[in-house]
Scaffold this motif. Sequence first.
Motif, PDB file in Angstrom:
ATOM      1  N   ASP A 311       0.850  -1.185   0.000  1.00  0.00           N
ATOM      2  CA  ASP A 311       0.000   0.000   0.000  1.00  0.00           C
ATOM      3  C   ASP A 311       0.886   1.235   0.000  1.00  0.00           C
ATOM      4  N   THR A 437     -11.363 -13.207   0.128  1.00  0.00           N
ATOM      5  CA  THR A 437     -10.859 -12.297   1.164  1.00  0.00           C
ATOM      6  C   THR A 437      -9.647 -11.532   0.662  1.00  0.00           C
ATOM      7  N   GLU A 439      -8.785 -10.948  -2.498  1.00  0.00           N
ATOM      8  CA  GLU A 439      -9.181  -9.984  -3.520  1.00  0.00           C
ATOM      9  C   GLU A 439      -9.829  -8.753  -2.893  1.00  0.00           C
ATOM     10  N   GLU A 440     -10.670  -9.002  -1.901  1.00  0.00           N
ATOM     11  CA  GLU A 440     -11.402  -7.915  -1.269  1.00  0.00           C
ATOM     12  C   GLU A 440     -10.436  -6.979  -0.527  1.00  0.00           C
ATOM     13  N   ALA A 441      -9.334  -7.522  -0.021  1.00  0.00           N
ATOM     14  CA  ALA A 441      -8.373  -6.676   0.692  1.00  0.00           C
ATOM     15  C   ALA A 441      -7.525  -5.870  -0.288  1.00  0.00           C
ATOM     16  N   TRP A 443      -8.125  -5.412  -3.691  1.00  0.00           N
ATOM     17  CA  TRP A 443      -8.853  -4.729  -4.753  1.00  0.00           C
ATOM     18  C   TRP A 443     -10.333  -4.722  -4.390  1.00  0.00           C
ATOM     19  N   PRO A 444     -10.714  -3.936  -3.347  1.00  0.00           N
ATOM     20  CA  PRO A 444     -12.093  -4.030  -2.836  1.00  0.00           C
ATOM     21  C   PRO A 444     -13.112  -3.704  -3.921  1.00  0.00           C
ATOM     22  N   GLY A 445     -14.018  -4.619  -4.148  1.00  0.00           N
ATOM     23  CA  GLY A 445     -15.076  -4.406  -5.132  1.00  0.00           C
ATOM     24  C   GLY A 445     -14.564  -4.242  -6.553  1.00  0.00           C
ATOM     25  N   ASN A 450     -12.312   2.300  -4.078  1.00  0.00           N
ATOM     26  CA  ASN A 450     -12.645   1.826  -2.735  1.00  0.00           C
ATOM     27  C   ASN A 450     -11.432   1.718  -1.817  1.00  0.00           C
ATOM     28  N   ARG A 452      -7.767   0.401  -0.303  1.00  0.00           N
ATOM     29  CA  ARG A 452      -7.136  -0.898  -0.143  1.00  0.00           C
ATOM     30  C   ARG A 452      -6.946  -1.198   1.331  1.00  0.00           C
ATOM     31  N   ASN A 453      -7.077  -2.472   1.692  1.00  0.00           N
ATOM     32  CA  ASN A 453      -7.020  -2.856   3.105  1.00  0.00           C
ATOM     33  C   ASN A 453      -5.932  -3.887   3.361  1.00  0.00           C
ATOM     34  N   TYR A 454      -4.741  -3.607   2.906  1.00  0.00           N
ATOM     35  CA  TYR A 454      -3.671  -4.567   3.152  1.00  0.00           C
ATOM     36  C   TYR A 454      -2.371  -3.810   3.313  1.00  0.00           C
TER      37      TYR A 454
END
Lengths: 569, 286
Positions: A311, A437, A439-441, A443-445, A450, A452-454
Amino acid sequence: MNKKRARAVILLLVLALIAAACSSGTTDTTSGDASPATTAAGGTTDPEPTETTAATTDEPVVVRAAVTGGEDTLNPYTYVSGFPGWNMLMLQYDSLMQFDVNGDPQPWLAESVETNDDLTVWTLTLAEGVMFSDGEQLTVDDVEFTFNYFTEKAAGRFARDLRGVESVTTDGDRTITITLDAPNPAFDLVALADIPIIPEHIWSEVTDPEEHQFDSVTNIGSGPYVLVDYVEDQSYRFEANPDYFRGAPAVDELVVVVFADDSGPLAAIRSNEIDVIFERISPEQIDLLDALDPIDISQGPEFTTQMINFDVTKAPFDDIAVRQAISKAVDRQDIVDTVFLGAATVGSPGWVHPEKAVYNPAVAAERDVAGANALLDEAGYTDSDGDGIREFSGGPMSFEMLTNSSDSLRLRIAELVAEMLAEIGIEVTVSSVETATWEEAVWPGFDIANGRNYQMAVWGWSAPVQANTIRVAELVDGNPDIGFLNLTGFSDPAVDAIAEALLTEADPAVSAQQIGELQVLIAEGVPFVLLAYPDGAYAYNSAVYDGWEFIAGQGIVSKLSLLDASARP
Amino acid sequence: MTPPAIPANRPRRLLPRSLADRLGWFGAIIVGFLILMAVFAPRLAPYDPSERVARPFLPPSSEHLLGTNDVGQDLLSELIFGARVSLTVGIVAAVVAMLIGTTVGVIAGYYPKRLGSVLMRFVDVVLILPFLPLLIVLAAYLGRSLTNTIIVIGVLIWAAPARIIRSQVLSLRSREYVLASRSMGAKDRWVILRHILPRTGLLATGSFVRAISGAILLEAALSFLGLGDPIQKSWGSILFWAQSRGAFLTPAWKWWVLPPGLAIMAASLGFALIAFAVEERINPKL
């Protein structure tokens, strides 16, 4: 009693009739579906006399192929995977241009493709005498219809290819003119060689392709094969189209068997139950299968990638020194040797695959642990408490690296990278999570707006992202509308300027120059750490058929492999 | 209610005591050996199992008695260290299961009317749930870590011990001395702690050892399916990697698949034999 008996007899009779209808159904629908107008009645088993050299015997060549996971009814709106789903789809359909062995688009349905100087007007001349498998002629109207249809019914993947198309006009029987709203040097690659031309007389009745119940009637194309039989999640049976405009295919019948996982095909090809695997085989299987007698391996470079994402919008990855240190500390060769057993190309820090003509050799990766440590020391990331882990403003440099549990090679990559980064005082904990999980972290949606959560993740792009080097802006541009694949949040005005100029540059020489510069900037800015490009390797039984053609970057699953050598572009 | 001291009413034993004892000792030797292996793993293992020490996919040699795995880690060292994770998960999960099972069993047995029947219907539900699918769903839902593996196994295998303990408590609570202490005004908690628990503890030992045996198998199954923590070196995860890197289809199964398979079998068998011997001695109705 009598009534009951009579009923039973009638029931039996009906059953017998149904059974008879079913058993003759296969042959009936074969000729019926294939081309009632053109195929001689009953002549389905004898291959048509062709100019082929491969099929010297009278025996029809039947190839049984394996795929992992079904592709639904296999038409432009229902096929599932980019590979091999699209590749199998294109056995039934043709595109205006066709990839050759080098992965370059060549004239196909369009026998000539011309553009104006600024690449906004593309003029195509349609080949003569192309028939759909139901005997209707493929005309310029079908081409115009296809472009309009995919644009209107935007649920399919092909609408994205056609962004920027302003108008499609036809002139006479064979000329099509496509006008774009901006120069697009890659239009042939992303659209002309990608979009299947669908018949207007069939699809004009399909008003809602997402809800439509597709059957054998809709699977009509101009391609070398006709899908004659489909059992959901079990098999597809293709028969050769003897009247194909480039000559009858060398393989008369292609049966594609659907397997649930990738160990099934490996066992089946050993026991001679299938003849080719339409999926990449894993590196450790290459030598093992090659050692078996009739089985051979077709292997070559592909454009899929394995990389580390971080990130870039958060500390400490917002510091270029940290990213550069990570890039210097990973041993790409070790990953290629250990995880891929040598069956991969070492990743270039500049993104572009070394096989590509525009590759800039000046950016080759070199491992330099001492240099990486020095970089971090200079930038003030020191290990003040002596635990072997450096600290940054937000605490110790320990990060979680996500990887998806369904890909065991990726998990091994993560373990190796963790080991390598430990040498420069960065602690990495590997977390193996469900693919969704992960992918969602990262590349959310599937929309970078959106966020990034990683912190760190092992990631990979499929071949098309790499195949089209002109569009590298999608991957690195700081503007989320242009850089819609920029998962790391990287932003650098110098990179943006060149990447955006590249998108519309009409002169190939200038464009090559720009890609060269861009690779240097990407290698310096490190938006991600490219580790390797895994090779494609496909196993086939050479005693059954050995005409497989490896398209650079894409592998063997294409109509090229099944056509006679002289018919290939 | 026959007092258990009258030998004539004792059911016949399945096996003569000496044979059960011998099997139990055999199991104990296996388990003891494995526990020693786990405790002294760093001394016994020739290499660090997380270190890449040689080329990947090496067949057995004098340097690497069981060859190397897909990234060049020593398989023998992985096997030895694997005992730690497999036994720990087995024992801790069994403790979790026994804690839940004993609590539920004692409460259901001591208050057999309303509370007990509600609890036992719940136990029935847990017992008839399709076991392996539930295990897989739970493990996938909770995510991959050692703690989650232990919890998942623990919450799924407590029902059988709960039933056994409840039936023992049912018979205990109507014994004369229990009735006597209750009629003298002893509180429920005191009766349970003073009279019930000590006499179910012995019975629970058998269930406990049996639960360990089951938990080891389940841990191996979960890890093999990739639902354990794939970074932890357990016998199941060795098998997971063997499967995902194609060792089942190659000669490598002899040194990559067979040894962890035998280790899992030995551990499970060892505990099962001990449980059998213990239950032979203490189970009043076997």
